[in-house]
Design an enzyme around this catalytic site. Sequence first.
Site, short mmCIF file in Angstrom:
data_model
loop_
_atom_site.label_atom_id
_atom_site.label_comp_id
_atom_site.label_asym_id
_atom_site.label_seq_id
_atom_site.Cartn_x
_atom_site.Cartn_y
_atom_site.Cartn_z
N LYS A 67 -42.58 19.25 32.32
CA LYS A 67 -42.87 18.99 31.29
C LYS A 67 -43.65 17.61 31.54
O LYS A 67 -42.73 17.18 31.61
CB LYS A 67 -42.33 18.74 30.84
N HIS A 68 -45.27 17.28 30.41
CA HIS A 68 -45.44 15.69 30.65
C HIS A 68 -45.43 14.85 31.98
O HIS A 68 -44.44 14.49 32.63
CB HIS A 68 -44.62 14.90 29.68
N ASN A 231 -38.91 5.55 37.87
CA ASN A 231 -37.84 5.81 38.38
C ASN A 231 -36.80 6.88 38.45
O ASN A 231 -37.10 7.25 37.12
CB ASN A 231 -37.02 4.34 37.85
N HIS A 392 -46.10 8.20 40.52
CA HIS A 392 -46.78 7.33 38.85
C HIS A 392 -47.98 7.95 38.63
O HIS A 392 -48.10 8.09 39.89
CB HIS A 392 -46.77 5.70 39.18
#
Length: 392
Positions: A67-68, A231, A392
Amino acid sequence: MKELELKYGCNPNQKPSRIFMRDGSELPVAVLNGKPGYINFLDALNAWQLARELQEATGLPAAASFKHVSPAGAAVGLPLSDPERKMYFVEDGAELSPIACAYIRARGADRLCSYGDWAALSGVCDAAAARYLKAEVSDGIIAPGYTAGALEILRTKKKGNYNVVQIDPAYVPAAQEYKDVFGVTFQQGRNACKIDESLLNRIVTRNQSLTEAAKRDMLVALITLKYTQSNSVCYVKDGQAIGVGAGQQSRIHCTRLAGNKADTWWLRQHPAVLALPFLEDIRRPDRDNAIDVYLSDEWEDLLADGVWQNTFRERPQPLAAAEKKAWISKLTGVTCGSDAFFPFGDNVERARKSGVRYIVQPGGSIRDDHVIQTADRYGMTMCFTGTRLFHH
Protein backbone atom coordinates in the site's frame (compact mmCIF):
# COMPACT_ATOMS: atom_id res chain seq x y z
CA MET A 1 4.26 -2.94 -25.85
CA LYS A 2 6.80 -0.13 -25.46
CA GLU A 3 4.69 2.25 -23.40
CA LEU A 4 1.40 2.34 -21.55
CA GLU A 5 -0.61 5.52 -21.16
CA LEU A 6 -2.11 5.96 -17.69
CA LYS A 7 -5.19 7.87 -16.60
CA TYR A 8 -3.14 10.24 -14.42
CA GLY A 9 -0.16 10.31 -12.08
CA CYS A 10 -0.23 10.35 -8.27
CA ASN A 11 -3.19 12.75 -8.38
CA PRO A 12 -5.87 13.49 -11.00
CA ASN A 13 -4.32 16.88 -11.82
CA GLN A 14 -0.99 15.27 -12.78
CA LYS A 15 -1.32 14.64 -16.52
CA PRO A 16 -0.12 13.27 -18.86
CA SER A 17 1.07 10.04 -17.31
CA ARG A 18 2.63 6.90 -18.75
CA ILE A 19 5.15 4.13 -18.15
CA PHE A 20 7.80 3.36 -20.78
CA MET A 21 11.37 2.15 -21.22
CA ARG A 22 14.03 4.85 -21.62
CA ASP A 23 15.91 2.73 -24.16
CA GLY A 24 12.83 2.18 -26.28
CA SER A 25 12.62 -1.53 -25.53
CA GLU A 26 9.50 -3.52 -24.70
CA LEU A 27 7.94 -3.15 -21.25
CA PRO A 28 8.51 -6.22 -19.03
CA VAL A 29 4.86 -6.19 -17.96
CA ALA A 30 1.56 -6.99 -19.66
CA VAL A 31 -1.89 -5.98 -18.44
CA LEU A 32 -4.16 -9.02 -18.60
CA ASN A 33 -7.19 -7.32 -17.08
CA GLY A 34 -8.25 -3.91 -15.80
CA LYS A 35 -6.50 -0.57 -16.19
CA PRO A 36 -3.77 -0.06 -13.55
CA GLY A 37 -2.76 3.47 -12.58
CA TYR A 38 0.49 5.22 -11.71
CA ILE A 39 0.54 4.30 -8.01
CA ASN A 40 -0.63 0.78 -8.89
CA PHE A 41 2.49 0.25 -10.98
CA LEU A 42 4.75 1.74 -8.31
CA ASP A 43 3.31 -0.75 -5.84
CA ALA A 44 3.39 -3.61 -8.35
CA LEU A 45 7.04 -3.25 -9.34
CA ASN A 46 8.29 -2.78 -5.77
CA ALA A 47 6.12 -5.64 -4.47
CA TRP A 48 7.27 -8.00 -7.21
CA GLN A 49 10.93 -7.36 -6.40
CA LEU A 50 10.29 -8.09 -2.73
CA ALA A 51 8.41 -11.34 -3.41
CA ARG A 52 10.96 -12.54 -5.96
CA GLU A 53 13.94 -11.85 -3.68
CA LEU A 54 12.22 -13.58 -0.75
CA GLN A 55 11.83 -16.74 -2.81
CA GLU A 56 15.43 -16.54 -4.03
CA ALA A 57 16.75 -16.12 -0.47
CA THR A 58 14.58 -18.73 1.25
CA GLY A 59 13.70 -21.22 -1.49
CA LEU A 60 10.02 -20.85 -0.53
CA PRO A 61 7.10 -19.33 -2.44
CA ALA A 62 6.65 -15.74 -1.30
CA ALA A 63 4.18 -12.88 -1.48
CA ALA A 64 3.80 -9.23 -0.55
CA SER A 65 0.86 -6.97 0.17
CA PHE A 66 1.65 -3.34 -0.74
CA LYS A 67 0.00 0.00 0.00
CA HIS A 68 1.40 3.39 -1.02
CA VAL A 69 4.82 2.03 -2.03
CA SER A 70 5.53 0.17 1.22
CA PRO A 71 4.68 -3.38 2.26
CA ALA A 72 1.81 -3.80 4.69
CA GLY A 73 3.03 -7.38 4.90
CA ALA A 74 5.28 -10.00 3.34
CA ALA A 75 5.63 -13.74 3.94
CA VAL A 76 6.81 -17.08 2.67
CA GLY A 77 4.44 -19.93 1.96
CA LEU A 78 4.42 -21.96 5.16
CA PRO A 79 1.21 -23.77 6.22
CA LEU A 80 -1.39 -21.90 8.27
CA SER A 81 -2.24 -22.93 11.82
CA ASP A 82 -5.89 -23.31 12.82
CA PRO A 83 -5.94 -19.93 14.64
CA GLU A 84 -4.37 -18.29 11.59
CA ARG A 85 -6.99 -19.79 9.29
CA LYS A 86 -9.67 -18.33 11.53
CA MET A 87 -8.10 -14.89 11.99
CA TYR A 88 -7.48 -14.58 8.22
CA PHE A 89 -11.04 -15.67 7.34
CA VAL A 90 -10.05 -18.77 5.40
CA GLU A 91 -13.14 -20.76 4.50
CA ASP A 92 -13.61 -24.04 6.37
CA GLY A 93 -12.10 -26.92 4.43
CA ALA A 94 -10.43 -24.70 1.85
CA GLU A 95 -7.41 -26.35 0.24
CA LEU A 96 -4.49 -23.96 0.20
CA SER A 97 -1.41 -24.14 -2.01
CA PRO A 98 1.95 -22.81 -0.76
CA ILE A 99 1.62 -19.68 -2.92
CA ALA A 100 -1.88 -19.08 -1.53
CA CYS A 101 -0.55 -19.46 2.03
CA ALA A 102 2.19 -16.95 1.24
CA TYR A 103 -0.32 -14.28 0.19
CA ILE A 104 -2.77 -15.02 3.01
CA ARG A 105 0.05 -14.63 5.55
CA ALA A 106 1.39 -11.49 3.84
CA ARG A 107 -2.04 -9.87 3.93
CA GLY A 108 -2.61 -11.10 7.48
CA ALA A 109 0.32 -9.13 8.90
CA ASP A 110 -1.78 -5.98 9.04
CA ARG A 111 -5.21 -6.54 7.57
CA LEU A 112 -6.25 -2.97 8.28
CA CYS A 113 -3.39 -1.54 6.19
CA SER A 114 -3.78 -4.24 3.50
CA TYR A 115 -7.28 -2.98 2.70
CA GLY A 116 -7.19 -2.08 -1.01
CA ASP A 117 -3.70 -3.51 -1.44
CA TRP A 118 -1.62 -4.52 -4.42
CA ALA A 119 -0.69 -8.21 -4.22
CA ALA A 120 2.53 -9.72 -5.55
CA LEU A 121 3.33 -13.42 -5.90
CA SER A 122 6.77 -14.87 -6.56
CA GLY A 123 5.33 -17.72 -8.63
CA VAL A 124 2.37 -18.58 -10.78
CA CYS A 125 -0.97 -17.54 -9.30
CA ASP A 126 -3.19 -20.59 -8.96
CA ALA A 127 -6.91 -20.95 -8.34
CA ALA A 128 -6.43 -21.31 -4.57
CA ALA A 129 -4.70 -17.91 -4.35
CA ALA A 130 -7.22 -16.34 -6.74
CA ARG A 131 -10.22 -17.60 -4.77
CA TYR A 132 -8.90 -16.09 -1.56
CA LEU A 133 -7.98 -12.82 -3.24
CA LYS A 134 -11.39 -12.54 -4.85
CA ALA A 135 -13.02 -12.22 -1.41
CA GLU A 136 -10.65 -9.45 -0.28
CA VAL A 137 -10.70 -5.72 -1.07
CA SER A 138 -7.68 -5.36 -3.34
CA ASP A 139 -6.66 -3.11 -6.25
CA GLY A 140 -4.61 -5.59 -8.25
CA ILE A 141 -2.04 -8.33 -8.49
CA ILE A 142 1.30 -8.93 -10.21
CA ALA A 143 2.77 -12.37 -10.82
CA PRO A 144 4.98 -14.08 -13.39
CA GLY A 145 2.03 -16.17 -14.59
CA TYR A 146 -1.54 -17.29 -13.97
CA THR A 147 -3.29 -20.62 -14.40
CA ALA A 148 -6.34 -20.53 -16.63
CA GLY A 149 -8.57 -21.13 -13.61
CA ALA A 150 -6.97 -18.31 -11.61
CA LEU A 151 -7.31 -15.83 -14.46
CA GLU A 152 -10.97 -16.75 -14.92
CA ILE A 153 -11.63 -16.10 -11.21
CA LEU A 154 -9.73 -12.80 -11.09
CA ARG A 155 -11.46 -11.46 -14.21
CA THR A 156 -14.80 -11.63 -12.37
CA LYS A 157 -13.54 -9.47 -9.48
CA LYS A 158 -14.62 -5.79 -9.18
CA LYS A 159 -17.26 -6.26 -11.89
CA GLY A 160 -14.58 -7.38 -14.32
CA ASN A 161 -12.27 -4.41 -13.68
CA TYR A 162 -9.75 -6.00 -11.31
CA ASN A 163 -6.17 -5.21 -12.30
CA VAL A 164 -4.13 -8.25 -13.30
CA VAL A 165 -0.53 -7.72 -14.40
CA GLN A 166 1.93 -10.33 -15.64
CA ILE A 167 5.68 -9.67 -15.38
CA ASP A 168 8.49 -11.31 -17.28
CA PRO A 169 10.47 -13.17 -14.58
CA ALA A 170 13.59 -13.06 -16.78
CA TYR A 171 13.60 -9.25 -16.94
CA VAL A 172 16.79 -7.65 -15.62
CA PRO A 173 16.55 -3.89 -14.93
CA ALA A 174 19.21 -1.41 -15.99
CA ALA A 175 22.07 -0.83 -13.57
CA GLN A 176 21.32 2.90 -13.35
CA GLU A 177 18.11 4.50 -12.04
CA TYR A 178 16.81 8.00 -12.73
CA LYS A 179 14.23 10.14 -10.97
CA ASP A 180 13.10 13.73 -11.55
CA VAL A 181 12.32 15.98 -8.59
CA PHE A 182 11.41 19.64 -9.14
CA GLY A 183 12.83 19.47 -12.64
CA VAL A 184 16.16 18.09 -11.41
CA THR A 185 17.22 14.61 -12.51
CA PHE A 186 18.72 12.28 -9.91
CA GLN A 187 20.83 9.29 -10.92
CA GLN A 188 21.99 6.38 -8.80
CA GLY A 189 23.08 2.80 -9.16
CA ARG A 190 20.23 0.38 -8.60
CA ASN A 191 20.25 -1.24 -5.16
CA ALA A 192 21.29 -4.69 -6.32
CA CYS A 193 22.76 -5.85 -3.00
CA LYS A 194 22.11 -9.54 -2.53
CA ILE A 195 20.58 -10.42 0.82
CA ASP A 196 21.53 -13.90 1.93
CA GLU A 197 22.92 -15.71 4.94
CA SER A 198 26.41 -14.30 4.34
CA LEU A 199 25.11 -11.06 5.90
CA LEU A 200 24.37 -12.86 9.16
CA ASN A 201 27.88 -13.99 10.05
CA ARG A 202 28.76 -11.13 12.41
CA ILE A 203 27.03 -11.87 15.71
CA VAL A 204 27.97 -9.12 18.19
CA THR A 205 26.17 -10.28 21.34
CA ARG A 206 27.29 -12.74 24.00
CA ASN A 207 24.49 -15.04 22.93
CA GLN A 208 25.71 -16.54 19.65
CA SER A 209 22.72 -18.84 19.12
CA LEU A 210 21.08 -18.41 15.72
CA THR A 211 18.64 -21.10 14.58
CA GLU A 212 17.82 -21.84 10.97
CA ALA A 213 14.32 -20.44 11.53
CA ALA A 214 15.82 -17.24 12.94
CA LYS A 215 18.12 -16.91 9.93
CA ARG A 216 15.11 -17.26 7.63
CA ASP A 217 13.21 -14.63 9.59
CA MET A 218 16.19 -12.27 9.44
CA LEU A 219 16.22 -12.62 5.65
CA VAL A 220 12.47 -11.93 5.53
CA ALA A 221 12.98 -8.80 7.66
CA LEU A 222 15.92 -7.47 5.61
CA ILE A 223 14.30 -8.04 2.22
CA THR A 224 11.06 -6.48 3.44
CA LEU A 225 13.01 -3.45 4.68
CA LYS A 226 14.81 -3.14 1.34
CA TYR A 227 11.48 -2.18 -0.24
CA THR A 228 9.97 -0.19 2.65
CA GLN A 229 10.04 3.61 2.73
CA SER A 230 12.71 4.68 5.25
CA ASN A 231 13.16 4.96 8.14
CA SER A 232 11.82 1.46 8.63
CA VAL A 233 11.74 -1.39 11.14
CA CYS A 234 10.20 -4.84 10.62
CA TYR A 235 9.16 -7.57 13.08
CA VAL A 236 9.01 -11.14 11.75
CA LYS A 237 7.81 -14.47 13.14
CA ASP A 238 7.69 -17.86 11.42
CA GLY A 239 8.53 -16.45 7.99
CA GLN A 240 5.91 -13.70 8.16
CA ALA A 241 6.27 -9.97 8.69
CA ILE A 242 3.96 -9.22 11.61
CA GLY A 243 4.66 -5.51 11.98
CA VAL A 244 6.16 -2.96 9.59
CA GLY A 245 6.97 0.60 10.66
CA ALA A 246 7.59 2.72 7.57
CA GLY A 247 8.56 6.27 6.72
CA GLN A 248 9.10 7.63 10.22
CA GLN A 249 11.59 10.40 10.89
CA SER A 250 12.66 8.86 14.21
CA ARG A 251 13.84 5.26 14.43
CA ILE A 252 12.30 4.69 17.85
CA HIS A 253 8.95 5.70 16.36
CA CYS A 254 9.48 3.05 13.66
CA THR A 255 10.25 0.48 16.34
CA ARG A 256 7.17 1.44 18.37
CA LEU A 257 4.89 1.50 15.33
CA ALA A 258 6.07 -1.89 14.09
CA GLY A 259 5.92 -3.29 17.63
CA ASN A 260 2.37 -2.07 18.15
CA LYS A 261 1.35 -3.76 14.89
CA ALA A 262 3.05 -6.98 15.96
CA ASP A 263 1.18 -6.82 19.27
CA THR A 264 -2.12 -6.37 17.43
CA TRP A 265 -1.32 -9.32 15.13
CA TRP A 266 -0.74 -11.48 18.20
CA LEU A 267 -3.79 -10.18 20.04
CA ARG A 268 -5.96 -11.15 17.06
CA GLN A 269 -5.20 -14.76 18.08
CA HIS A 270 -6.51 -14.25 21.63
CA PRO A 271 -9.40 -16.67 22.31
CA ALA A 272 -11.72 -13.75 23.11
CA VAL A 273 -11.04 -12.19 19.70
CA LEU A 274 -11.39 -15.46 17.79
CA ALA A 275 -14.73 -15.99 19.55
CA LEU A 276 -16.20 -12.52 18.90
CA PRO A 277 -19.92 -13.05 18.08
CA PHE A 278 -20.12 -11.19 14.77
CA LEU A 279 -23.38 -10.87 12.91
CA GLU A 280 -23.50 -13.30 10.01
CA ASP A 281 -23.67 -10.62 7.30
CA ILE A 282 -20.69 -8.54 8.52
CA ARG A 283 -18.14 -8.04 5.72
CA ARG A 284 -14.45 -8.86 6.22
CA PRO A 285 -13.29 -5.21 6.21
CA ASP A 286 -15.90 -4.34 8.84
CA ARG A 287 -14.73 -7.25 10.97
CA ASP A 288 -11.13 -6.07 10.65
CA ASN A 289 -12.12 -2.54 11.66
CA ALA A 290 -14.17 -3.81 14.58
CA ILE A 291 -11.32 -6.00 15.86
CA ASP A 292 -8.92 -3.07 15.59
CA VAL A 293 -11.20 -0.84 17.68
CA TYR A 294 -11.99 -3.67 20.12
CA LEU A 295 -8.28 -4.09 20.84
CA SER A 296 -7.62 -0.35 21.14
CA ASP A 297 -8.17 2.16 23.92
CA GLU A 298 -11.27 3.33 22.01
CA TRP A 299 -13.16 0.06 22.55
CA GLU A 300 -16.06 1.96 24.15
CA ASP A 301 -16.83 3.47 20.72
CA LEU A 302 -17.59 -0.04 19.49
CA LEU A 303 -19.29 -1.53 22.54
CA ALA A 304 -21.52 1.38 23.57
CA ASP A 305 -25.26 0.71 23.93
CA GLY A 306 -27.00 1.14 20.60
CA VAL A 307 -23.70 0.67 18.74
CA TRP A 308 -22.53 -2.88 19.40
CA GLN A 309 -25.80 -4.22 17.97
CA ASN A 310 -24.63 -3.12 14.49
CA THR A 311 -21.71 -5.57 14.64
CA PHE A 312 -22.35 -8.33 17.18
CA ARG A 313 -25.12 -10.78 18.05
CA GLU A 314 -24.40 -10.08 21.73
CA ARG A 315 -22.20 -7.55 23.49
CA PRO A 316 -18.69 -8.98 24.03
CA GLN A 317 -16.72 -8.15 27.13
CA PRO A 318 -13.75 -5.83 26.50
CA LEU A 319 -10.26 -7.13 27.06
CA ALA A 320 -8.75 -5.46 30.11
CA ALA A 321 -5.30 -3.89 29.80
CA ALA A 322 -3.91 -6.53 32.15
CA GLU A 323 -5.36 -9.31 29.99
CA LYS A 324 -3.80 -7.85 26.85
CA LYS A 325 -0.45 -7.40 28.55
CA ALA A 326 -0.51 -11.00 29.80
CA TRP A 327 -1.30 -12.30 26.31
CA ILE A 328 1.42 -10.21 24.64
CA SER A 329 3.92 -11.58 27.17
CA LYS A 330 3.39 -15.00 25.55
CA LEU A 331 4.67 -13.78 22.18
CA THR A 332 8.21 -15.14 21.80
CA GLY A 333 10.85 -15.93 19.19
CA VAL A 334 10.28 -12.75 17.18
CA THR A 335 12.96 -11.23 14.94
CA CYS A 336 13.37 -7.47 14.57
CA GLY A 337 15.19 -5.89 11.62
CA SER A 338 16.15 -2.28 10.98
CA ASP A 339 17.15 -0.63 7.69
CA ALA A 340 19.83 1.46 9.46
CA PHE A 341 21.60 1.27 12.80
CA PHE A 342 19.85 1.54 16.13
CA PRO A 343 21.23 4.77 17.63
CA PHE A 344 20.09 4.01 21.18
CA GLY A 345 19.26 1.00 23.34
CA ASP A 346 15.66 2.21 23.67
CA ASN A 347 14.87 0.45 20.38
CA VAL A 348 15.98 -2.85 21.89
CA GLU A 349 13.93 -2.14 25.03
CA ARG A 350 10.80 -1.58 22.94
CA ALA A 351 11.44 -4.60 20.73
CA ARG A 352 11.78 -6.83 23.79
CA LYS A 353 8.22 -5.99 24.83
CA SER A 354 6.91 -7.61 21.64
CA GLY A 355 8.72 -10.90 22.11
CA VAL A 356 11.85 -10.07 20.11
CA ARG A 357 14.62 -12.63 20.60
CA TYR A 358 16.72 -11.85 17.51
CA ILE A 359 17.83 -8.52 16.03
CA VAL A 360 19.44 -7.81 12.67
CA GLN A 361 20.69 -4.34 11.79
CA PRO A 362 23.62 -2.70 9.96
CA GLY A 363 25.48 -1.47 13.06
CA GLY A 364 27.80 1.53 12.86
CA SER A 365 26.38 3.82 15.54
CA ILE A 366 28.76 5.61 17.91
CA ARG A 367 26.58 3.97 20.62
CA ASP A 368 26.83 0.42 19.29
CA ASP A 369 28.33 -0.62 22.61
CA HIS A 370 25.25 0.56 24.50
CA VAL A 371 22.90 -1.14 22.04
CA ILE A 372 24.85 -4.40 22.36
CA GLN A 373 24.83 -4.13 26.17
CA THR A 374 21.05 -3.69 26.12
CA ALA A 375 20.63 -6.76 23.93
CA ASP A 376 22.96 -8.73 26.20
CA ARG A 377 20.88 -7.74 29.22
CA TYR A 378 17.95 -9.69 27.77
CA GLY A 379 19.94 -12.58 26.29
CA MET A 380 19.15 -11.58 22.71
CA THR A 381 21.13 -12.56 19.61
CA MET A 382 22.04 -9.58 17.40
CA CYS A 383 23.73 -9.56 14.00
CA PHE A 384 25.44 -6.57 12.38
CA THR A 385 25.17 -6.79 8.59
CA GLY A 386 27.17 -3.68 7.67
CA THR A 387 24.59 -3.02 4.94
CA ARG A 388 22.19 -0.09 5.07
CA LEU A 389 18.86 -0.51 3.30
CA PHE A 390 17.39 2.97 2.86
CA HIS A 391 14.62 3.15 0.26
CA HIS A 392 13.00 6.35 -1.03
